[in-house]
Design an enzyme around this catalytic site. Structure first.
Site, short mmCIF file in Angstrom:
data_model
loop_
_atom_site.label_atom_id
_atom_site.label_comp_id
_atom_site.label_asym_id
_atom_site.label_seq_id
_atom_site.Cartn_x
_atom_site.Cartn_y
_atom_site.Cartn_z
N CYS A 1 -16.88 23.62 9.34
CA CYS A 1 -15.72 22.73 9.45
C CYS A 1 -16.04 21.60 10.42
CB CYS A 1 -14.46 23.49 9.84
SG CYS A 1 -14.14 23.65 11.58
N GLU A 2 -15.58 20.42 10.04
CA GLU A 2 -15.92 19.25 10.84
C GLU A 2 -15.11 19.17 12.13
OE1 GLU A 2 -15.28 16.01 8.17
OE2 GLU A 2 -13.15 15.84 8.64
N HIS A 3 -14.06 19.99 12.23
CA HIS A 3 -13.23 19.93 13.45
C HIS A 3 -13.83 20.73 14.59
CE1 HIS A 3 -10.13 19.37 10.11
NE2 HIS A 3 -10.29 18.21 10.68
N HIS A 4 -14.36 21.90 14.28
CA HIS A 4 -14.86 22.78 15.34
C HIS A 4 -16.35 23.07 15.21
CE1 HIS A 4 -10.52 23.70 14.82
NE2 HIS A 4 -10.52 23.69 16.15
N GLN B 1 -12.48 21.84 3.64
CA GLN B 1 -12.58 22.52 2.34
C GLN B 1 -12.05 21.65 1.20
OE1 GLN B 1 -11.23 26.61 2.39
NE2 GLN B 1 -10.82 26.57 0.20
N HIS C 1 -12.12 30.67 7.25
CA HIS C 1 -12.55 29.71 8.27
C HIS C 1 -12.68 30.43 9.61
CE1 HIS C 1 -11.81 25.84 6.02
NE2 HIS C 1 -11.35 26.76 5.20
N CYS D 1 -12.98 29.19 12.43
CA CYS D 1 -12.17 28.56 13.48
C CYS D 1 -10.74 29.09 13.48
CB CYS D 1 -12.19 27.04 13.35
SG CYS D 1 -11.40 26.41 11.87
N1 LIG Z 1 -7.10 21.04 6.04
C1 LIG Z 1 -8.13 21.64 6.65
N2 LIG Z 1 -8.01 21.94 7.95
C2 LIG Z 1 -9.06 22.56 8.53
C3 LIG Z 1 -10.23 22.90 7.87
N3 LIG Z 1 -11.05 23.53 8.75
C4 LIG Z 1 -10.39 23.56 9.92
N4 LIG Z 1 -9.18 22.99 9.81
C5 LIG Z 1 -8.06 22.77 10.75
O1 LIG Z 1 -8.25 21.62 11.50
C6 LIG Z 1 -7.18 21.60 12.44
C7 LIG Z 1 -7.55 20.85 13.68
O2 LIG Z 1 -6.36 20.80 14.42
P1 LIG Z 1 -6.25 20.40 15.96
O3 LIG Z 1 -4.85 20.70 16.43
O4 LIG Z 1 -6.77 19.02 16.13
O5 LIG Z 1 -7.32 21.38 16.62
P2 LIG Z 1 -7.09 22.70 17.48
O6 LIG Z 1 -6.27 22.40 18.69
O7 LIG Z 1 -8.43 23.29 17.72
O8 LIG Z 1 -6.22 23.59 16.48
P3 LIG Z 1 -6.08 25.17 16.33
O9 LIG Z 1 -7.18 25.61 15.39
O10 LIG Z 1 -4.72 25.37 15.73
O11 LIG Z 1 -6.24 25.78 17.69
C8 LIG Z 1 -6.82 23.07 12.65
O12 LIG Z 1 -5.51 23.25 12.15
C9 LIG Z 1 -7.83 23.82 11.77
O13 LIG Z 1 -7.30 25.02 11.22
C10 LIG Z 1 -10.33 22.54 6.50
O14 LIG Z 1 -11.32 22.78 5.82
N5 LIG Z 1 -9.24 21.93 5.94
ZN LIG Z 2 -12.29 24.29 12.22
#
Ligand SMILES: Nc1nc2c(ncn2[C@@H]2O[C@H](COP(=O)(O)OP(=O)(O)OP(=O)(O)O)[C@@H](O)[C@H]2O)c(=O)[nH]1
Ligand SMILES: [Zn+2]
Length: 209
Positions: free
Chosen positions: A98-101, A139, A167, A169
């Site tokens: 995942c690109e977020h974490h 995804q 996921h 994360c």
């Molecule tokens: N739509 C989508 N979201 C994703 C995917 N992979 C990770 N995420 C979400 O990306 C979001 C990033 O949200 P943020 O609030 O910026 O990050 P965060 O504080 O680490 O969020 P939490 O995971 O809720 O603790 C999270 O809700 C993750 O679950 C994906 O493939 N698709």
């Molecule tokens: Zn993630």
């Protein structure tokens, strides 16, 4: 791995251990030495000495899809064939990040297309999945990129992609839900029709006996 040109091995969807980009490996590794120290670790202890380099190589592998041309992979095995029923490849393992974490998400992809004069070598469909999965992704985009690549390259009567992933994360951190699975889907052409789409969904949920 060269990041500037596609070798035959890269087009085939592979990265060989001797193809890492050494310059990138050493740059990423030096950052990881700092990261280890910032985490309170001792980067000079024996068990961690080679860790920055290992992580750098692992990350290069996990993102090696950026420089592979998925359309070229499909075009490499397209054959004229007078078969016009649905072709389904299901239960394709998927490993992405995942690109977020930058944590893994993984699961299965189920893909179908209805040929329009051309079929494609079956192995090329999982290869296309891997090429887009081996990048930093969400995804939803991964699902759409696979659909678009097959649609634009093969020009079939329709394409269907369903992905079911877990996921990390959402499991190892954050909301900590161990059992949730995310399903995404993308359709074109004939699969926008309820009957065809239902047939595909029935085929991917059916078990062979
Ligand atoms: N739509 C989508 N979201 C994703 C995917 N992979 C990770 N995420 C979400 O990306 C979001 C990033 O949200 P943020 O609030 O910026 O990050 P965060 O504080 O680490 O969020 P939490 O995971 O809720 O603790 C999270 O809700 C993750 O679950 C994906 O493939 N698709
Ligand atoms: Zn993630």
């Amino acid at each position: 791995m060269s990041h500037n040109s596609s070798t035959k091995e890269e087009i085939d969807g592979y990265i060989k251990v001797d193809q890492y980009n050494e310059e990138h490996v050493s740059r990423i590794a030096s950052h990881y030495t700092d990261i280890l120290a910032s985490l309170g670790e001792d980067p000079s202890r024996e068990g961690l000495l080679k860790t920055p380099e290992r992580v750098a190589k692992a990350l290069q592998f996990l993102t090696h899809g950026y420089n592979i041309d998925a359309a070229a992979v499909l075009k490499g095995a397209m054959f004229e064939e007078d078969y016009s029923q649905m072709v389904v490849v299901k239960d394709i393992e998927v490993y992405s990040m995942c690109e977020h974490h930058m944590l893994p998400f993984f699961g299965k992809a189920h893909i179908a297309y209805i040929p329009n004069g051309h079929i494609v070598g079956l192995s090329k469909i999982p290869r296309v999945v891997d090429i887009f999965a081996r990048r930093l992704q969400v995804q939803e985009r991964l699902t759409n990129e696979i659909r678009d690549c097959i649609q634009e390259t093969l020009n079939p009567v329709g394409v269907a992609v369903v992905m079911e992933c877990k996921h990390m994360c959402m499991a190892m951190r954050g909301v900590q839900k161990q059992n949730s699975v995310t399903t995404t889907s993308a359709f074109t052409g004939a699969f926008e029709n309820d009957v065809t789409r239902s047939e595909f969904l029935r085929l991917i949920t059916a078990t062979l006996s």
